[in-house]
Design a protein around this motif. Structure first.
Motif, PDB file in Angstrom:
ATOM      1  N   GLY A  59       4.788  -8.811   6.166  1.00 11.48           N
ATOM      2  CA  GLY A  59       3.996  -7.821   6.089  1.00 11.48           C
ATOM      3  C   GLY A  59       4.819  -6.277   5.433  1.00 11.48           C
ATOM      4  N   ILE A  60       3.301  -5.937   5.413  1.00 10.56           N
ATOM      5  CA  ILE A  60       3.932  -4.511   4.645  1.00 10.56           C
ATOM      6  C   ILE A  60       4.911  -3.292   5.282  1.00 10.56           C
ATOM      7  CG2 ILE A  60       3.444  -2.846   3.387  1.00 10.56           C
ATOM      8  CD1 ILE A  60       1.442  -4.487   1.851  1.00 10.56           C
ATOM      9  N   THR A  61       4.411  -3.441   5.996  1.00  7.80           N
ATOM     10  CA  THR A  61       5.118  -2.364   7.272  1.00  7.80           C
ATOM     11  C   THR A  61       6.332  -3.081   8.526  1.00  7.80           C
ATOM     12  OG1 THR A  61       3.490  -2.506   9.179  1.00  7.80           O
ATOM     13  CG2 THR A  61       2.636  -0.763   7.095  1.00  7.80           C
ATOM     14  N   ALA A  62       6.456  -4.647   8.000  1.00  2.89           N
ATOM     15  CA  ALA A  62       7.763  -5.030   9.084  1.00  2.89           C
ATOM     16  C   ALA A  62       9.237  -4.174   8.558  1.00  2.89           C
ATOM     17  CB  ALA A  62       8.246  -6.327   8.427  1.00  2.89           C
ATOM     18  N   THR A  63       9.299  -4.100   7.121  1.00  2.00           N
ATOM     19  CA  THR A  63      10.278  -2.849   6.472  1.00  2.00           C
ATOM     20  C   THR A  63      10.087  -0.964   6.776  1.00  2.00           C
ATOM     21  OG1 THR A  63       9.938  -3.211   4.688  1.00  2.00           O
ATOM     22  CG2 THR A  63      10.933  -4.727   4.984  1.00  2.00           C
ATOM     23  N   ALA A  64      11.455   0.037   6.786  1.00  2.00           N
ATOM     24  CA  ALA A  64      10.771   1.149   6.814  1.00  2.00           C
ATOM     25  C   ALA A  64      10.682   1.825   5.191  1.00  2.00           C
ATOM     26  CB  ALA A  64      12.291   1.290   7.877  1.00  2.00           C
ATOM     27  N   ARG A  65      10.278   2.706   5.548  1.00  2.00           N
ATOM     28  CA  ARG A  65       9.642   3.535   4.754  1.00  2.00           C
ATOM     29  C   ARG A  65      10.751   4.407   3.629  1.00  2.00           C
ATOM     30  NH1 ARG A  65       6.425   8.476   6.203  1.00  2.00           N
ATOM     31  NH2 ARG A  65       7.651   8.353   7.476  1.00  2.00           N
ATOM     32  N   ALA A  66      11.024   4.134   1.993  1.00  2.00           N
ATOM     33  CA  ALA A  66      11.743   4.294   1.590  1.00  2.00           C
ATOM     34  C   ALA A  66      12.675   5.736   1.522  1.00  2.00           C
ATOM     35  CB  ALA A  66      11.913   4.907   0.042  1.00  2.00           C
ATOM     36  N   ALA A  67      11.327   6.969   2.216  1.00  2.00           N
ATOM     37  CA  ALA A  67      11.946   7.912   3.106  1.00  2.00           C
ATOM     38  C   ALA A  67      11.963   7.662   4.356  1.00  2.00           C
ATOM     39  CB  ALA A  67      10.340   9.007   2.883  1.00  2.00           C
ATOM     40  N   LYS A  68      12.625   8.488   5.300  1.00  2.00           N
ATOM     41  CA  LYS A  68      13.096   8.947   7.220  1.00  2.00           C
ATOM     42  C   LYS A  68      11.299   8.137   7.565  1.00  2.00           C
ATOM     43  CE  LYS A  68      14.428  11.227  10.985  1.00  2.00           C
ATOM     44  NZ  LYS A  68      15.354  12.313  11.359  1.00  2.00           N
ATOM     45  N   GLU A  69      12.028   6.904   8.279  1.00  2.00           N
ATOM     46  CA  GLU A  69      11.022   6.641   8.799  1.00  2.00           C
ATOM     47  C   GLU A  69      10.845   7.478  10.350  1.00  2.00           C
ATOM     48  OE1 GLU A  69       7.662   5.222   9.576  1.00  2.00           O
ATOM     49  OE2 GLU A  69       8.150   3.017   8.682  1.00  2.00           O
ATOM     50  N   ARG A  70       9.363   7.710  10.417  1.00  3.51           N
ATOM     51  CA  ARG A  70       8.764   8.446  12.292  1.00  3.51           C
ATOM     52  C   ARG A  70       9.083   7.120  13.024  1.00  3.51           C
ATOM     53  NH1 ARG A  70       6.424  13.423  12.428  1.00  3.51           N
ATOM     54  NH2 ARG A  70       5.913  12.852  14.674  1.00  3.51           N
ATOM     55  N   CYS A  72     -10.442   0.071   4.965  1.00  2.07           N
ATOM     56  CA  CYS A  72      -9.539   1.463   5.296  1.00  2.07           C
ATOM     57  C   CYS A  72      -8.010   0.421   5.436  1.00  2.07           C
ATOM     58  CB  CYS A  72     -10.127   1.690   6.778  1.00  2.07           C
ATOM     59  SG  CYS A  72     -11.825   2.668   6.372  1.00  2.07           S
ATOM     60  N   VAL A  73      -7.847  -0.265   5.716  1.00  7.99           N
ATOM     61  CA  VAL A  73      -6.302  -0.978   5.961  1.00  7.99           C
ATOM     62  C   VAL A  73      -6.808  -1.461   4.403  1.00  7.99           C
ATOM     63  CG1 VAL A  73      -5.771  -3.046   6.637  1.00  7.99           C
ATOM     64  CG2 VAL A  73      -7.238  -2.031   8.356  1.00  7.99           C
ATOM     65  N   GLY A  74      -7.203  -1.657   3.722  1.00 10.15           N
ATOM     66  CA  GLY A  74      -6.655  -2.122   2.091  1.00 10.15           C
ATOM     67  C   GLY A  74      -6.136  -0.896   1.667  1.00 10.15           C
ATOM     68  N   ILE A  75      -6.657   0.279   1.910  1.00 11.36           N
ATOM     69  CA  ILE A  75      -6.138   1.097   1.382  1.00 11.36           C
ATOM     70  C   ILE A  75      -4.587   2.293   2.213  1.00 11.36           C
ATOM     71  CG2 ILE A  75      -6.509   3.818   1.490  1.00 11.36           C
ATOM     72  CD1 ILE A  75      -8.261   2.639  -0.418  1.00 11.36           C
ATOM     73  N   TYR A  76      -4.710   1.936   2.995  1.00  7.80           N
ATOM     74  CA  TYR A  76      -3.359   2.137   3.656  1.00  7.80           C
ATOM     75  C   TYR A  76      -2.555   1.034   3.023  1.00  7.80           C
ATOM     76  CZ  TYR A  76      -7.267   4.094   6.812  1.00  7.80           C
ATOM     77  OH  TYR A  76      -7.936   4.988   7.551  1.00  7.80           O
ATOM     78  N   ALA A  77      -2.667  -0.133   3.534  1.00 10.20           N
ATOM     79  CA  ALA A  77      -1.778  -0.511   2.350  1.00 10.20           C
ATOM     80  C   ALA A  77      -1.001  -0.390   0.853  1.00 10.20           C
ATOM     81  CB  ALA A  77      -2.519  -2.180   2.142  1.00 10.20           C
ATOM     82  N   ILE A  78      -1.681  -0.089   0.307  1.00  6.15           N
ATOM     83  CA  ILE A  78      -1.278   0.554  -1.189  1.00  6.15           C
ATOM     84  C   ILE A  78      -0.757   1.886  -0.869  1.00  6.15           C
ATOM     85  CG2 ILE A  78      -2.327   1.788  -3.242  1.00  6.15           C
ATOM     86  CD1 ILE A  78      -5.226   0.367  -2.231  1.00  6.15           C
ATOM     87  N   SER A  79      -0.458   2.953   0.287  1.00  2.00           N
ATOM     88  CA  SER A  79       0.024   3.580   0.785  1.00  2.00           C
ATOM     89  C   SER A  79       1.339   3.898   0.973  1.00  2.00           C
ATOM     90  CB  SER A  79      -0.609   5.014   1.873  1.00  2.00           C
ATOM     91  OG  SER A  79      -1.720   5.372   1.252  1.00  2.00           O
ATOM     92  N   ALA A  80       1.289   2.211   2.095  1.00  2.00           N
ATOM     93  CA  ALA A  80       2.275   2.003   2.335  1.00  2.00           C
ATOM     94  C   ALA A  80       3.603   1.144   1.576  1.00  2.00           C
ATOM     95  CB  ALA A  80       2.307   0.878   3.736  1.00  2.00           C
ATOM     96  N   GLN A  81       3.079   0.271   0.733  1.00  2.00           N
ATOM     97  CA  GLN A  81       3.295  -0.450  -0.678  1.00  2.00           C
ATOM     98  C   GLN A  81       4.339   1.381  -0.936  1.00  2.00           C
ATOM     99  OE1 GLN A  81       1.826  -3.666  -2.801  1.00  2.00           O
ATOM    100  NE2 GLN A  81       0.010  -2.927  -1.485  1.00  2.00           N
ATOM    101  N   LEU A  82       3.814   1.915  -1.775  1.00  2.00           N
ATOM    102  CA  LEU A  82       4.249   3.312  -2.454  1.00  2.00           C
ATOM    103  C   LEU A  82       5.436   3.788  -1.793  1.00  2.00           C
ATOM    104  CD1 LEU A  82       0.594   4.409  -3.640  1.00  2.00           C
ATOM    105  CD2 LEU A  82       2.192   3.789  -5.176  1.00  2.00           C
ATOM    106  N   GLU A  83       4.979   4.029  -0.303  1.00  2.00           N
ATOM    107  CA  GLU A  83       5.755   4.499   0.199  1.00  2.00           C
ATOM    108  C   GLU A  83       7.714   3.801   0.820  1.00  2.00           C
ATOM    109  OE1 GLU A  83       3.821   6.524   3.342  1.00  2.00           O
ATOM    110  OE2 GLU A  83       4.194   4.495   3.772  1.00  2.00           O
ATOM    111  N   ARG A  84       7.580   2.332   0.730  1.00  2.00           N
ATOM    112  CA  ARG A  84       7.971   1.375   0.482  1.00  2.00           C
ATOM    113  C   ARG A  84       9.151   1.042  -1.357  1.00  2.00           C
ATOM    114  NH1 ARG A  84       5.937   1.979   4.926  1.00  2.00           N
ATOM    115  NH2 ARG A  84       6.448   0.977   6.222  1.00  2.00           N
ATOM    116  N   ASP A  85       8.602   1.822  -1.827  1.00  2.00           N
ATOM    117  CA  ASP A  85       9.477   1.007  -3.411  1.00  2.00           C
ATOM    118  C   ASP A  85       8.469   0.140  -4.048  1.00  2.00           C
ATOM    119  OD1 ASP A  85       9.290   3.822  -3.863  1.00  2.00           O
ATOM    120  OD2 ASP A  85      11.741   3.905  -3.019  1.00  2.00           O
TER     121      ASP A  85
END
Length: 242
Positions: A231-242, A56-69
């Motif tokens: 790691g991937i989520t150390a930076t904010a998303r390209a979209a507005k971060e919650r 599951c964490v692997g799938i979430y990591a894919i989405s997190a990478q896509l959000e951060r371009d």
């Protein structure tokens, strides 16, 4: 729809996860169907409990990478699963194992409702089946509520497993109807996947994982918790971060 969209945006990595997860589920289903011994069943359960959070964490990591371009990388995704958050994942797994052990004990206690004579029919089994079903639904609900948003939160923010579990349960309790429908859709999808010999699961499982990630971001405001330092989520998303 966002879940399937992420699959189409990163098909190679997402479907690779789908193939592995579908293969594991089908192999476990075949062993169960063949009437494996209690020890084999226990090993399968423990194995799936350990395997599921990592997948599951692997799938979430894919989405997190896509959000951060960020170009989706299998190596970066596996690092998120097996290195970045492994300690917190193992604590989460331990909590699940405790729930499953209590579940197994409660299920064994329902045997007192079994008919005490040899020539019984379905009518005689009604009480036993009803109690067994209630126990199963109760513990399935606990497991679902504790895990549905906990792992995305562990991936997203620097929190401990217990905080993530409590937050997940609270979010589910505040959105009971929506989460009930979501749980039923997942259950129907799994049944359809088993009926298709696992073929449907190859696409369905990654899509569900991506959808859970987006659902978590829309449901829980985790801005009060610190970011991961690396790691991937150390930076904010390209979209507005919650």
């Amino acid at each position: 729809m966002l879940g399937f969209k992420d699959v189409t945006r990163a098909p190679r990595v997402s479907l690779s996860y789908g193939v592995v997860m579908a293969s594991v589920i089908m192999a476990a289903s075949i062993l169960v169907w063949q009437g494996s011994s209690t020890w084999v069943m226990l090993l399968l359960l423990v194995g799936l409990v350990f395997f599921a959070p990592i997948a599951c964490v692997g799938i979430y990591a894919i989405s997190a990478q896509l959000e951060r371009d960020i170009p989706v990388s299998l190596v970066r995704t596996l690092r998120a699963c097996l290195k970045r958050y492994i300690g917190t994942e193992l604590v989460f797994v331990l909590a699940l194992i405790i729930v499953f052990l209590v579940w197994a004990r409660a299920s064994s206690m329902t045997s007192i409702f079994m008919p005490n004579r040899g020539d019984y029919g379905w009518a005689d089994l009604s009480a036993y089946l009803a109690i067994m079903s209630l126990v199963s639904v109760f513990f399935l609900g606990i497991t679902f509520a504790a895990s549905v948003f906990a792992l995305p939160m562990i991936m997203h923010r620097d929190v401990d497993a217990i905080t993530a579990i409590v937050t997940s349960i609270n979010a589910v309790l505040r959105n009971k109807l929506a989460m009930l429908v979501w749980g039923l859709l997942i259950g129907c999808g799994l049944l359809l996947g088993l009926a298709s010999a696992g073929i449907f699961l190859v696409v369905f499982l990654p899509a569900v994982g991506h959808a859970v990630w987006h659902g978590y971001l829309e449901t829980i405001d985790a801005s009060q918790f610190p970011r991961h330092v690396a790691g991937i989520t150390a930076t904010a998303r390209a979209a507005k971060e919650r």
